[in-house]
Design a protein around this motif. Structure first.
Motif, mmCIF file in Angstrom:
data_model
loop_
_atom_site.group_PDB
_atom_site.id
_atom_site.type_symbol
_atom_site.label_atom_id
_atom_site.label_comp_id
_atom_site.label_asym_id
_atom_site.label_seq_id
_atom_site.Cartn_x
_atom_site.Cartn_y
_atom_site.Cartn_z
ATOM 1 N N ARG A 137 2.393 -12.860 -11.777
ATOM 2 C CA ARG A 137 2.060 -11.455 -11.581
ATOM 3 C C ARG A 137 2.449 -11.066 -10.158
ATOM 4 N N GLY A 138 3.644 -11.394 -9.766
ATOM 5 C CA GLY A 138 4.098 -11.236 -8.387
ATOM 6 C C GLY A 138 4.000 -9.827 -7.848
ATOM 7 N N LEU A 139 4.446 -8.835 -8.611
ATOM 8 C CA LEU A 139 4.385 -7.458 -8.126
ATOM 9 C C LEU A 139 2.941 -7.032 -7.922
ATOM 10 N N ASN A 140 2.060 -7.447 -8.817
ATOM 11 C CA ASN A 140 0.648 -7.116 -8.680
ATOM 12 C C ASN A 140 0.061 -7.704 -7.406
ATOM 13 N N GLU A 141 0.368 -8.954 -7.129
ATOM 14 C CA GLU A 141 -0.164 -9.605 -5.930
ATOM 15 C C GLU A 141 0.400 -8.947 -4.668
ATOM 16 N N HIS A 142 1.668 -8.583 -4.676
ATOM 17 C CA HIS A 142 2.289 -7.915 -3.535
ATOM 18 C C HIS A 142 1.645 -6.541 -3.303
ATOM 19 N N THR A 143 1.451 -5.799 -4.391
ATOM 20 C CA THR A 143 0.846 -4.474 -4.291
ATOM 21 C C THR A 143 -0.582 -4.566 -3.779
ATOM 22 N N ASN A 144 -1.337 -5.551 -4.254
ATOM 23 C CA ASN A 144 -2.703 -5.740 -3.754
ATOM 24 C C ASN A 144 -2.695 -5.970 -2.248
ATOM 25 N N GLY A 145 -1.733 -6.727 -1.759
ATOM 26 C CA GLY A 145 -1.621 -6.971 -0.321
ATOM 27 C C GLY A 145 -1.338 -5.696 0.453
ATOM 28 N N LEU A 146 -0.467 -4.847 -0.093
ATOM 29 C CA LEU A 146 -0.168 -3.572 0.559
ATOM 30 C C LEU A 146 -1.391 -2.662 0.582
ATOM 31 N N ILE A 147 -2.112 -2.622 -0.512
ATOM 32 C CA ILE A 147 -3.314 -1.793 -0.582
ATOM 33 C C ILE A 147 -4.345 -2.276 0.435
ATOM 34 N N ARG A 148 -4.501 -3.585 0.558
ATOM 35 C CA ARG A 148 -5.498 -4.150 1.465
ATOM 36 C C ARG A 148 -5.172 -3.885 2.931
ATOM 37 N N ARG A 149 -3.936 -3.538 3.250
ATOM 38 C CA ARG A 149 -3.606 -3.145 4.629
ATOM 39 C C ARG A 149 -4.356 -1.878 5.017
ATOM 40 N N PHE A 150 -4.487 -0.968 4.071
ATOM 41 C CA PHE A 150 -5.106 0.328 4.330
ATOM 42 C C PHE A 150 -6.549 0.402 3.864
ATOM 43 N N LEU A 151 -6.929 -0.477 2.955
ATOM 44 C CA LEU A 151 -8.270 -0.473 2.399
ATOM 45 C C LEU A 151 -8.781 -1.911 2.318
ATOM 46 N N PRO A 152 -9.299 -2.440 3.427
ATOM 47 C CA PRO A 152 -9.771 -3.832 3.420
ATOM 48 C C PRO A 152 -10.903 -4.045 2.406
ATOM 49 N N LYS A 153 -11.025 -5.263 1.919
ATOM 50 C CA LYS A 153 -12.110 -5.589 0.988
ATOM 51 C C LYS A 153 -13.435 -5.222 1.620
ATOM 52 N N GLY A 154 -14.320 -4.691 0.813
ATOM 53 C CA GLY A 154 -15.625 -4.283 1.307
ATOM 54 C C GLY A 154 -15.655 -2.850 1.823
ATOM 55 N N THR A 155 -14.492 -2.230 1.961
ATOM 56 C CA THR A 155 -14.413 -0.844 2.403
ATOM 57 C C THR A 155 -14.498 0.054 1.176
ATOM 58 N N ALA A 156 -15.325 1.063 1.250
ATOM 59 C CA ALA A 156 -15.449 1.986 0.125
ATOM 60 C C ALA A 156 -14.265 2.940 0.122
ATOM 61 N N PRO A 157 -13.540 3.009 -0.972
ATOM 62 C CA PRO A 157 -12.429 3.955 -1.036
ATOM 63 C C PRO A 157 -12.948 5.383 -1.097
ATOM 64 N N PRO A 158 -12.164 6.339 -0.637
ATOM 65 C CA PRO A 158 -12.592 7.732 -0.714
ATOM 66 C C PRO A 158 -12.705 8.178 -2.165
ATOM 67 N N LYS A 159 -13.502 9.177 -2.396
ATOM 68 C CA LYS A 159 -13.661 9.704 -3.749
ATOM 69 C C LYS A 159 -12.362 10.332 -4.226
ATOM 70 N N GLY A 160 -12.191 10.351 -5.534
ATOM 71 C CA GLY A 160 -11.009 10.995 -6.113
ATOM 72 C C GLY A 160 -9.844 10.024 -6.308
ATOM 73 N N GLU A 161 -8.708 10.595 -6.541
ATOM 74 C CA GLU A 161 -7.504 9.849 -6.869
ATOM 75 C C GLU A 161 -6.660 9.648 -5.620
ATOM 76 N N TRP A 162 -6.038 8.514 -5.511
ATOM 77 C CA TRP A 162 -5.140 8.209 -4.386
ATOM 78 C C TRP A 162 -3.715 8.249 -4.855
ATOM 79 N N PHE A 163 -2.851 8.746 -3.999
ATOM 80 C CA PHE A 163 -1.421 8.699 -4.281
ATOM 81 C C PHE A 163 -0.760 7.988 -3.102
ATOM 82 N N LEU A 164 -0.120 6.887 -3.352
ATOM 83 C CA LEU A 164 0.597 6.169 -2.320
ATOM 84 C C LEU A 164 2.081 6.417 -2.511
ATOM 85 N N ILE A 165 2.738 6.802 -1.457
ATOM 86 C CA ILE A 165 4.177 7.076 -1.541
ATOM 87 C C ILE A 165 4.916 6.129 -0.627
#
Length: 93
Positions: A65-93
């Motif tokens: 699941r390489g793309l999934n693992e890579h994407t999780n790493g990118l997301i964690r740069r901006f949203l570390p584990k334990g951090t509450a994401p903002p409400k609503g939908e996110w769009f990453l470009i």
């Protein structure tokens, strides 16, 4: 990429999430590769919704699941584990 929060990790919540994404976006799903978690117990329903081929990765084989693992790493740069994401939908470009 769109990131959405699910109500829970249940199979029903995942199915509802796929219905929402498929019904409200232009994304075309070709393949889905999942781990062996119980949240994908409804994979047959997800295939009906998306028309995608569905595969399961072997246990302890995250490289399948390489793309999934890579994407999780990118997301964690901006949203570390334990951090509450903002409400609503996110769009990453």
């Amino acid at each position: 990429m769109t990131i959405r929060r699910l109500k829970s990790k249940s199979a029903d919540a995942v199915i509802e999430g796929f219905k929402e994404v498929h019904g409200s976006t232009f994304y075309e799903f070709k393949t889905i590769t999942a781990d062996n978690g119980t949240e994908f117990a409804g994979h047959e329903e997800i295939v009906k919704i998306t028309g995608a081929d569905f595969y399961f990765a072997k246990p302890y084989s995250s490289w399948e699941r390489g793309l999934n693992e890579h994407t999780n790493g990118l997301i964690r740069r901006f949203l570390p584990k334990g951090t509450a994401p903002p409400k609503g939908e996110w769009f990453l470009i």
